[in-house]
Design a protein around this motif. Structure first.
Motif, PDB file in Angstrom:
ATOM      1  N   GLN A 262      36.198  44.570 -74.030  1.00 58.67           N
ATOM      2  CA  GLN A 262      35.360  45.548 -73.828  1.00 58.67           C
ATOM      3  C   GLN A 262      35.701  47.006 -73.864  1.00 58.67           C
ATOM      4  OE1 GLN A 262      33.945  45.059 -69.671  1.00 58.67           O
ATOM      5  NE2 GLN A 262      32.371  43.430 -70.043  1.00 58.67           N
ATOM      6  N   LEU A 263      37.280  47.253 -73.656  1.00 56.36           N
ATOM      7  CA  LEU A 263      37.784  48.224 -73.900  1.00 56.36           C
ATOM      8  C   LEU A 263      37.680  48.855 -75.386  1.00 56.36           C
ATOM      9  CD1 LEU A 263      40.400  48.736 -71.345  1.00 56.36           C
ATOM     10  CD2 LEU A 263      38.409  49.866 -71.260  1.00 56.36           C
ATOM     11  N   LEU A 264      38.086  47.933 -76.109  1.00 59.42           N
ATOM     12  CA  LEU A 264      38.661  48.464 -77.617  1.00 59.42           C
ATOM     13  C   LEU A 264      37.561  47.743 -78.844  1.00 59.42           C
ATOM     14  CD1 LEU A 264      42.282  47.296 -77.252  1.00 59.42           C
ATOM     15  CD2 LEU A 264      41.074  49.535 -76.853  1.00 59.42           C
ATOM     16  N   SER A 265      36.496  47.060 -78.310  1.00 55.49           N
ATOM     17  CA  SER A 265      35.598  46.519 -79.404  1.00 55.49           C
ATOM     18  C   SER A 265      34.746  47.562 -80.047  1.00 55.49           C
ATOM     19  CB  SER A 265      34.577  45.363 -78.800  1.00 55.49           C
ATOM     20  OG  SER A 265      33.674  46.046 -77.719  1.00 55.49           O
ATOM     21  N   GLN A 266      34.398  47.120 -81.278  1.00 51.14           N
ATOM     22  CA  GLN A 266      33.384  48.043 -81.990  1.00 51.14           C
ATOM     23  C   GLN A 266      32.040  48.105 -81.304  1.00 51.14           C
ATOM     24  OE1 GLN A 266      34.399  49.761 -84.655  1.00 51.14           O
ATOM     25  NE2 GLN A 266      35.962  48.753 -85.777  1.00 51.14           N
ATOM     26  N   PRO A 267      31.635  49.360 -81.474  1.00 55.22           N
ATOM     27  CA  PRO A 267      31.911  50.457 -82.285  1.00 55.22           C
ATOM     28  C   PRO A 267      32.724  51.857 -81.859  1.00 55.22           C
ATOM     29  CG  PRO A 267      29.744  50.878 -81.436  1.00 55.22           C
ATOM     30  CD  PRO A 267      30.434  49.576 -80.663  1.00 55.22           C
ATOM     31  N   THR A 268      33.538  51.405 -80.552  1.00 57.76           N
ATOM     32  CA  THR A 268      34.500  52.436 -80.149  1.00 57.76           C
ATOM     33  C   THR A 268      35.386  52.689 -81.180  1.00 57.76           C
ATOM     34  OG1 THR A 268      33.739  51.371 -77.707  1.00 57.76           O
ATOM     35  CG2 THR A 268      35.833  52.881 -78.016  1.00 57.76           C
ATOM     36  N   ASP A 269      35.458  54.260 -81.203  1.00 66.64           N
ATOM     37  CA  ASP A 269      36.634  54.661 -82.030  1.00 66.64           C
ATOM     38  C   ASP A 269      37.593  55.426 -81.301  1.00 66.64           C
ATOM     39  OD1 ASP A 269      35.178  53.970 -84.655  1.00 66.64           O
ATOM     40  OD2 ASP A 269      33.635  55.038 -84.021  1.00 66.64           O
ATOM     41  N   ILE A 270      37.167  56.006 -80.074  1.00 63.68           N
ATOM     42  CA  ILE A 270      38.105  57.054 -79.389  1.00 63.68           C
ATOM     43  C   ILE A 270      37.839  56.337 -77.938  1.00 63.68           C
ATOM     44  CG2 ILE A 270      38.205  59.502 -78.358  1.00 63.68           C
ATOM     45  CD1 ILE A 270      36.928  60.065 -81.122  1.00 63.68           C
ATOM     46  N   ILE A 271      38.917  56.371 -77.214  1.00 66.48           N
ATOM     47  CA  ILE A 271      39.028  55.855 -75.760  1.00 66.48           C
ATOM     48  C   ILE A 271      39.423  57.276 -75.101  1.00 66.48           C
ATOM     49  CG2 ILE A 271      40.427  54.662 -74.014  1.00 66.48           C
ATOM     50  CD1 ILE A 271      38.472  52.946 -75.519  1.00 66.48           C
ATOM     51  N   VAL A 272      38.623  57.603 -74.101  1.00 64.06           N
ATOM     52  CA  VAL A 272      38.759  58.620 -73.315  1.00 64.06           C
ATOM     53  C   VAL A 272      39.600  58.034 -71.889  1.00 64.06           C
ATOM     54  CG1 VAL A 272      38.183  60.912 -72.168  1.00 64.06           C
ATOM     55  CG2 VAL A 272      37.499  60.331 -74.638  1.00 64.06           C
ATOM     56  N   LYS A 307      45.272  64.934 -66.748  1.00 60.55           N
ATOM     57  CA  LYS A 307      44.808  63.478 -66.422  1.00 60.55           C
ATOM     58  C   LYS A 307      44.241  62.605 -67.692  1.00 60.55           C
ATOM     59  CE  LYS A 307      40.349  64.208 -64.225  1.00 60.55           C
ATOM     60  NZ  LYS A 307      39.573  63.795 -62.894  1.00 60.55           N
ATOM     61  N   TYR A 308      43.897  63.200 -68.539  1.00 60.61           N
ATOM     62  CA  TYR A 308      43.063  62.789 -69.669  1.00 60.61           C
ATOM     63  C   TYR A 308      44.331  62.338 -70.817  1.00 60.61           C
ATOM     64  CZ  TYR A 308      38.787  64.276 -67.371  1.00 60.61           C
ATOM     65  OH  TYR A 308      37.946  64.404 -66.408  1.00 60.61           O
ATOM     66  N   HIS A 309      43.852  60.840 -71.220  1.00 55.31           N
ATOM     67  CA  HIS A 309      44.611  60.668 -72.596  1.00 55.31           C
ATOM     68  C   HIS A 309      43.628  60.161 -73.593  1.00 55.31           C
ATOM     69  CE1 HIS A 309      48.530  60.394 -70.278  1.00 55.31           C
ATOM     70  NE2 HIS A 309      47.747  60.493 -69.195  1.00 55.31           N
ATOM     71  N   ILE A 310      43.897  60.613 -74.833  1.00 49.91           N
ATOM     72  CA  ILE A 310      42.827  60.305 -75.989  1.00 49.91           C
ATOM     73  C   ILE A 310      43.463  59.246 -76.828  1.00 49.91           C
ATOM     74  CG2 ILE A 310      41.556  61.225 -77.728  1.00 49.91           C
ATOM     75  CD1 ILE A 310      41.001  62.247 -74.994  1.00 49.91           C
ATOM     76  N   PHE A 311      42.923  58.075 -77.489  1.00 46.98           N
ATOM     77  CA  PHE A 311      43.439  57.259 -78.272  1.00 46.98           C
ATOM     78  C   PHE A 311      42.206  57.189 -79.212  1.00 46.98           C
ATOM     79  CE2 PHE A 311      45.803  56.439 -74.705  1.00 46.98           C
ATOM     80  CZ  PHE A 311      47.359  56.298 -74.856  1.00 46.98           C
ATOM     81  N   GLN A 312      42.788  57.221 -80.615  1.00 49.10           N
ATOM     82  CA  GLN A 312      41.614  57.076 -81.747  1.00 49.10           C
ATOM     83  C   GLN A 312      42.009  55.840 -82.549  1.00 49.10           C
ATOM     84  OE1 GLN A 312      41.956  61.691 -82.699  1.00 49.10           O
ATOM     85  NE2 GLN A 312      39.873  61.075 -83.384  1.00 49.10           N
ATOM     86  N   ARG A 313      41.052  55.325 -82.960  1.00 51.43           N
ATOM     87  CA  ARG A 313      41.246  54.099 -83.726  1.00 51.43           C
ATOM     88  C   ARG A 313      41.452  54.297 -85.396  1.00 51.43           C
ATOM     89  NH1 ARG A 313      39.090  48.731 -83.218  1.00 51.43           N
ATOM     90  NH2 ARG A 313      37.630  49.395 -81.745  1.00 51.43           N
ATOM     91  N   ARG A 314      42.429  54.155 -85.877  1.00 49.33           N
ATOM     92  CA  ARG A 314      43.008  54.551 -87.428  1.00 49.33           C
ATOM     93  C   ARG A 314      42.666  53.272 -88.263  1.00 49.33           C
ATOM     94  NH1 ARG A 314      42.592  59.681 -86.694  1.00 49.33           N
ATOM     95  NH2 ARG A 314      43.859  60.632 -85.569  1.00 49.33           N
TER      96      ARG A 314
END
Length: 315
Positions: A262-272, A307-314
């Motif tokens: 649920q966290l990483l599946s498409q179409p998610t490109d950015i996790i906040v 407190k925020y961390h940003i992760f982007q799909r490459r």
């Protein structure tokens, strides 16, 4: 009953609405309450009294509760009319304190027997208003039995004392605390605004997921890729709920593998990720087991140390 209709109406317009209402409104909550006993907040009586006298939630009324204000106002206006001298009015008027007191005592017993979260005190707003509005004229005019008069009076004294204590002591202490300790809150507020502006300027076709801070989704009118927006439905069920017809119907993850999906599946490109809501290790474990390539972009977005961390799909 009228206020509850707007919440039920959308289910009545859906072809499978009543089944969804039962699954989400009863089955899932019943399972949640019965299976997650290891993280319940049990209280003993001294702890409950401490929570009542030291929690600001009762008087720190949230803005989304403002539409409820006409209820206590109308109750006060109606109940402070000239009392009826008709002795037959006793039977009808006695239901006001009986139901109010029963509701309040029932809540207190549930806090002790099941679980307690401090914002639950808001549930007492309407019955307390009813009871306080009734006591001045009710005790003087309708002459209920002596035992009831004593019981209602003491309930009023107990409840009134923690409301007054919150107003006179707890709220001023909280206000002074915000004056002397503003830095951490202001830093997170600034970081939140930076993240919002970056998300607002994303090119079309890019999608984000902020599981610990749904405000980004409703401010930008972007849907969340899970069925429930409460963090408990995103993080906790994977370690506390077993798979059932209700969890499957509502799309609730009941294993770490489903949660990662649920966290990483498409179409998610950015996790906040908001570390104040859940440990960063949850996401890092998902990223380590993922086939995709994710990059930590927290410094690039200009919010290191928040407190925020940003992760982007490459790609």
């Amino acid at each position: 009953m009228l206020l509850s209709l707007p919440f039920i109406l959308p289910y009545l317009l859906h072809h499978d609405g009543l089944a969804l209402l039962k699954a989400g409104g009863w089955d899932l909550l019943h399972q949640w309450n019965s299976e997650r006993s290891h993280i319940r907040h049990h209280l003993r009586l001294p702890e409950l009294l401490k929570a009542m006298y030291w929690e600001r939630h009762f008087v720190d009324f949230p803005f989304y509760g403002l539409p409820l204000l006409p209820i206590p106002i109308l109750l006060f206006l109606n109940l402070y009319k000239s009392p009826s001298r008709d002795p037959r009015s006793w039977a009808a008027a006695i239901w006001i304190p009986l139901l109010s007191s029963s509701f309040i005592l029932g809540l207190w017993l549930s806090y002790l027997k099941t679980h307690f979260w401090s914002h639950y005190i808001l549930l007492e707003a309407v019955p307390i208003t009813l009871l306080f509005a009734w006591i001045p004229q009710g005790l003087a005019q309708i002459r209920p039995p002596y035992a009831l008069r004593v019981g209602f009076t003491w309930i009023g004294i107990i409840v009134g004392s923690f409301i007054v204590f919150n107003l006179v002591v707890v709220e001023p202490v909280r206000f002074l605390g915000t004056l002397f300790l503003p830095r951490e809150n202001s830093a997170d507020t600034q970081a939140q605004e930076i993240v919002y502006q970056r998300l607002h300027s994303l090119p079309p076709g890019q999608h984000f997921f902020a599981p610990g801070d749904p405000s980004f989704h409703w401010r930008l009118q972007q849907p969340m890729p899970v069925k429930g927006i409460h963090r408990a439905w995103i993080f906790d069920p994977a370690v506390s709920l077993s798979s059932s017809a209700a969890t499957q119907r509502m799309g609730i993850a009941t294993s770490p593998l489903e949660r990662c999906h649920q966290l990483l599946s498409q179409p998610t490109d950015i996790i906040v990720w908001s570390e104040g809501k859940a440990s960063l290790a949850i996401l890092q474990n998902c990223l380590a087991a993922s086939d995709g390539v994710w990059q930590d972009s927290t410094e690039e977005w200009g919010i290191p140390g928040s407190k925020y961390h940003i992760f982007q799909r490459r790609s």
